[in-house]
Design a protein around this motif. Structure first.
Motif, PDB file in Angstrom:
ATOM      1  N   PHE A 163      30.321 -43.948 -10.743  1.00 17.89           N
ATOM      2  CA  PHE A 163      30.493 -45.237 -11.433  1.00 17.89           C
ATOM      3  C   PHE A 163      31.899 -45.783 -11.211  1.00 17.89           C
ATOM      4  N   GLN A 164      32.886 -44.926 -11.404  1.00 19.47           N
ATOM      5  CA  GLN A 164      34.282 -45.388 -11.268  1.00 19.47           C
ATOM      6  C   GLN A 164      34.554 -45.858  -9.841  1.00 19.47           C
TER       7      GLN A 164
ATOM      8  N   LEU B 196      32.783 -49.157  -9.330  1.00 22.90           N
ATOM      9  CA  LEU B 196      33.450 -50.235 -10.072  1.00 22.90           C
ATOM     10  C   LEU B 196      34.726 -50.690  -9.354  1.00 22.90           C
ATOM     11  N   LEU B 197      35.549 -49.732  -8.944  1.00 17.92           N
ATOM     12  CA  LEU B 197      36.793 -50.111  -8.262  1.00 17.92           C
ATOM     13  C   LEU B 197      36.496 -50.791  -6.920  1.00 17.92           C
TER      14      LEU B 197
ATOM     15  N   GLN C 297      28.285 -44.511 -16.533  1.00 16.70           N
ATOM     16  CA  GLN C 297      29.737 -44.546 -16.751  1.00 16.70           C
ATOM     17  C   GLN C 297      30.185 -43.416 -17.674  1.00 16.70           C
TER      18      GLN C 297
ATOM     19  N   VAL D 196      48.492 -41.963 -24.700  1.00 15.12           N
ATOM     20  CA  VAL D 196      49.760 -41.265 -24.518  1.00 15.12           C
ATOM     21  C   VAL D 196      50.355 -40.892 -25.870  1.00 15.12           C
ATOM     22  N   GLY D 197      50.628 -39.632 -26.025  1.00 16.74           N
ATOM     23  CA  GLY D 197      51.340 -39.190 -27.213  1.00 16.74           C
ATOM     24  C   GLY D 197      50.498 -39.080 -28.462  1.00 16.74           C
TER      25      GLY D 197
ATOM     26  N   PRO E 226      43.361 -60.599 -30.458  1.00 14.72           N
ATOM     27  CA  PRO E 226      42.654 -59.833 -31.485  1.00 14.72           C
ATOM     28  C   PRO E 226      43.299 -58.470 -31.688  1.00 14.72           C
ATOM     29  N   ASP E 227      43.091 -57.971 -32.862  1.00 15.04           N
ATOM     30  CA  ASP E 227      43.783 -56.744 -33.233  1.00 15.04           C
ATOM     31  C   ASP E 227      43.041 -55.505 -32.758  1.00 15.04           C
ATOM     32  N   ASP E 228      42.591 -55.516 -31.508  1.00 14.50           N
ATOM     33  CA  ASP E 228      41.889 -54.308 -31.063  1.00 14.50           C
ATOM     34  C   ASP E 228      42.845 -53.352 -30.369  1.00 14.50           C
ATOM     35  N   PRO E 229      42.417 -52.112 -30.256  1.00 13.58           N
ATOM     36  CA  PRO E 229      43.362 -51.108 -29.775  1.00 13.58           C
ATOM     37  C   PRO E 229      43.690 -51.280 -28.287  1.00 13.58           C
ATOM     38  N   VAL E 230      44.787 -50.691 -27.914  1.00 10.45           N
ATOM     39  CA  VAL E 230      45.198 -50.701 -26.517  1.00 10.45           C
ATOM     40  C   VAL E 230      44.266 -49.788 -25.737  1.00 10.45           C
ATOM     41  N   HIS E 231      43.806 -50.286 -24.582  1.00  8.30           N
ATOM     42  CA  HIS E 231      42.945 -49.448 -23.741  1.00  8.30           C
ATOM     43  C   HIS E 231      43.779 -48.488 -22.925  1.00  8.30           C
ATOM     44  N   GLY E 232      43.162 -47.395 -22.561  1.00  9.71           N
ATOM     45  CA  GLY E 232      43.815 -46.558 -21.569  1.00  9.71           C
ATOM     46  C   GLY E 232      44.173 -45.192 -22.071  1.00  9.71           C
ATOM     47  N   VAL E 233      45.097 -44.567 -21.371  1.00 10.71           N
ATOM     48  CA  VAL E 233      45.445 -43.197 -21.702  1.00 10.71           C
ATOM     49  C   VAL E 233      46.069 -43.146 -23.082  1.00 10.71           C
TER      50      VAL E 233
END
Lengths: 223, 527
Positions: free
Chosen positions: A143-144, A147-148, A128, A218-219, A209-216
């Motif tokens: 992998f991607q 997975l999809l 991955q 942005v900004g 839970p206070d975990d970060p947002v996944h993904g791009v």
């Protein structure tokens, strides 16, 4: 953790579906015949791989999912497009499975299907992240795509629809009680005890839970 | 049967009045209008003739068969996802799977060069399209609010707005309300009440898989039926592979492939409605010694300034059941951030839609955003019913380098594989950043926790833009190609800029205006 909808079976509603939908969904529960696209070795590998990617160990279900992916590839039912740096879907699968096997043998001295779950997951994480170098196709892209594809075929299984509480096909009946707090009588009923258990395990709707947002990102700086 | 070809089309050996290429959102309308005007029309469609009751089912995976699936290659910094999300095939085209969200473009969309100093101005104005917007909203028809807060159209829509709205959309509207942002029920070409034998929506939820009770407008069930009644000859399974030109730069007709054999259809006029990829591809494929760059391409602009909308997905977890599978996928919207903000932080803007999802529609963006797999993914899926989603439609400015070109590869029909090259520009990124930030704020104000932000795109636009200057555009303000007086384009490839509204209604309005002009011309020339 278990489903929040224990006892819910989307197939119990199949008499209310149109016949063509009913047949297509019911066929997903039938054991597949021999693979036509994958070799028998690849076919075994695919079942282990999909099980790892979607976190499932039900052999009968993984056999069905692998069989449906095989049929998709044999009949060339893909979406037809891909980036210039990748080959067609069918070639990506064939080369990628070969690379996966070679990497397993090189790193652990055993076939991919003979790895322990921990070894297998470690290897897949490297694939991955692209920290293994493959000659034929890029590891990360394989992998991607795998997975999809696993997501597409696994989460199209009616037994998995039941697990996640998807109301399922709804023609010709439709849905009528849409507003907040309302359900049609045939929809899945939330089991609050299971919901509490999930919450206790740090999962489920009330756990935030206070975990970060996944993904791009942005900004964010360095984008 | 034709005497000379043994093919099943009565007009194959004739020179018909018009050949229309592509039976999607615009081709169906163009063919119907020409048929009703008494023209002899052949409508060529590469894909199958879908039959609603035979071919549509309530299943995400199976219905991907309605995607354009011939080989296409992608490149650039942001190679787009094509397939089912964006490109339809068969009679009805993209309207088979579109969410039927039908806002108009804003007046300012047609002159952003003048107003904002970016992109290009269209050779037409919003007012040119108003009569066609009005006719379309009435005839397809659009269900929507009594008062519409944004753009040139203030309401009311011909059919009452859809109700009730499901939880995803309720949460969206509550979040907007708490932030002081105006929201409405979306204008939808989905019935809130019966119309011409079609029933109101039953909230089945599979709009993107082909509507089953025919509550959603599609070209297949509406314009095609009317076109066939008007004696248009519809030929499914026919892939047009070249346009024929004579020495005077007039087109003479087309050649097409049917079941592996090439046929020729002569026509006085050819109208291309084949999409922002296939229309430029066909013009490029029609190259010959006299037109080494392809047809209609003395400007070099065929295939250039291809655009998509940025379509990022923002997904939040809620403490209560959302049940995202129920009802029409998109039911609420805000266009509050559509135009250039006063602070100058970006040019142009975006629309935000609340967007329900079936399992694959939820899990694919989750995977793209997080890379989650194994036990982690399985647990996220078990919470499926507790997630709500907002999808943005963000304006993307035209760039010459975003393009449709031909490769040296050959597809299953023996035709050159197209290459779609796409990269966002700086301003596009600013629009995305603002859209995602606002979607997050709305979901959080509604009590959700944003967990996934996935990049996505939607809507193919541009590639044969209209314009006043033949040196920088492919067609004039009527869709007539600058280079060939009887070759017209009437699809989204004409778009000069992308706007930030779902484009189908505008594409149909533009096509209707072109065909009205064409009919006027034919009548005044006495042909």
């Amino acid at each position: 953790m278990n489903s929040m909808y224990p006892g819910y079976d989307v197939m119990a509603e199949q008499a209310h579906w149109d016949e063509r939908t009913r047949r297509i969904v019911a066929d997903r529960l039938v054991k597949p015949s021999e693979p036509r696209f994958f070799t028998s070795t690849e076919f075994t590998c695919i079942q282990v791989l999909i099980g790892a990617l979607v976190g499932d160990a039900d052999e009968g279900r993984l056999l069905r999912v692998a069989g449906q992916l095989d049929e998709h590839l044999a009949k060339r039912r893909g979406q037809g497009y891909h980036p210039t740096h990748l080959p067609d879907e069918e070639v990506l699968w064939r080369y990628g499975l070969g690379e996966l096997e070679r990497t397993a043998v090189a790193e652990y001295g055993r076939s991919f299907v003979a790895l322990t779950p921990l070894e297998r997951d470690n290897l897949l994480l490297q694939v991955q992240q692209g920290t293994v170098t493959w000659a034929t196709v890029p590891a990360k892209d394989f992998f991607q795509h795998a997975l999809l594809s696993a997501v597409d075929f696994f989460f199209s299984q009616p037994d998995i629809w039941s697990e996640i509480g998807f109301g399922g096909p709804a023609y010709p009946r439709g849905y009528y009680r849409l507003e907040s707090g309302l359900k049609d009588p045939w929809e899945p009923v939330l089991n609050t005890e299971q919901m509490q258990k999930r919450r206790g395990a740090g999962l489920g709707p009330s756990s935030m839970p206070d975990d970060p947002v996944h993904g791009v990102a942005v900004g964010e700086a360095g984008e | 049967m034709s005497a000379t070809h043994g093919a099943p089309w009565p007009w194959l050996d004739e020179t018909v009045d018009v050949v229309v290429v592509g039976a999607g959102a615009t081709g169906g309308l163009v063919a119907r209008e020409l048929g009703r005007a008494g023209c002899k029309v052949v409508l060529l469609e590469a894909g199958p003739h879908w039959q609603v009751e035979r071919d549509f089912v309530s299943d995400e995976l199976h219905m991907r068969k309605t995607a354009w699936r011939a080989k296409r290659l992608t490149a650039g910094a942001d190679p787009p996802e094509l397939g089912h999300n964006i490109a339809g095939t068969g009679v009805g085209g993209g309207t088979i799977h579109f969410t039927a969200v039908t806002p108009r473009f804003f007046s300012s969309d047609f002159h952003i060069r003048t107003a904002d100093g970016v992109g290009e101005d269209w050779p037409i104005a919003y007012d040119d399209l108003v009569p066609y917007y009005e006719r379309l909203e009435k005839e397809i028809p659009v269900s929507g609010p009594k008062e519409y807060p944004w753009g040139g159209f203030k309401g009311s829509y011909p059919y009452p707005e859809r109700e009730p709205i499901a939880v995803t959309h309720q949460l969206f509207r509550e979040g907007c309300e708490r932030l002081g942002i105006r929201s409405t029920v979306a204008p939808l070409a989905i019935l809130s009440a019966p119309y011409e034998g079609r029933p109101p929506c039953i909230n089945r939820g599979f709009c993107a898989q082909g509507c089953l009770p025919n509550s959603k407008f599609s070209t297949l069930i509406h314009h095609i039926s009317q076109a066939v009644e008007a004696r248009v000859e519809l030929r499914p399974g026919c892939m047009v592979n070249s346009i024929l030109v004579d020495d005077d730069e007039r087109v003479e007709g087309v050649t097409f492939l049917y079941d592996g054999t090439e046929y020729r259809q002569r026509a006085a006029i050819v109208v291309l409605c084949a999409s922002a990829i296939e229309t430029p591809r066909l013009l490029l494929m029609s190259m010959d010694a006299g037109h080494p760059q392809g047809l209609a391409n003395r400007s070099g602009m065929v295939g250039k300034c291809f655009m998509l909308h940025s379509g990022h997905e923002v997904i939040a977890r809620f403490p209560v059941e959302v049940l995202p599978y129920k009802g029409t996928p998109i039911m609420a919207t805000t266009q509050e951030f559509y135009e250039t903000p006063k602070d100058g932080s970006r040019k142009r803007g975006f629309t935000l839609h609340s967007h329900g999802s079936r399992p694959l529609g939820f899990l694919r963006p989750v995977v793209k955003a997080s890379g989650a797999w194994g036990a982690n993914l399985r647990e996220i899926a078990r919470d499926y019913n507790f997630f709500a989603r907002i999808t943005m439609v963000g304006e993307v400015l035209p760039q010459v380098n975003n393009s449709v070109t031909l490769t040296g590869e050959i597809d299953a029909s023996g035709l050159p594989v197209p290459l779609i090259t796409f990269s966002y520009g700086d301003n596009d990124h600013k629009v995305i950043e603002a859209g995602v930030a606002m979607a997050k704020r709305i979901l959080e104000a509604a009590g959700g926790r944003v967990e996934f932000v996935a990049p996505d795109t939607s809507h193919m636009l541009g590639g044969c833009r209209m314009g006043k200057d033949p040196a920088t555009s492919v067609t004039d303000a009527w869709g007539r190609t600058h280079d060939h007086p009887n070759l017209f384009i009437a699809d989204t490839s004409l778009f000069v800029t992308s706007g930030a509204s779902n484009p189908t209604l505008t594409a149909m309005a533009l096509a209707w205006r072109t065909v009205d002009h064409l009919i006027d011309q034919m009548r005044s020339s006495g042909s």
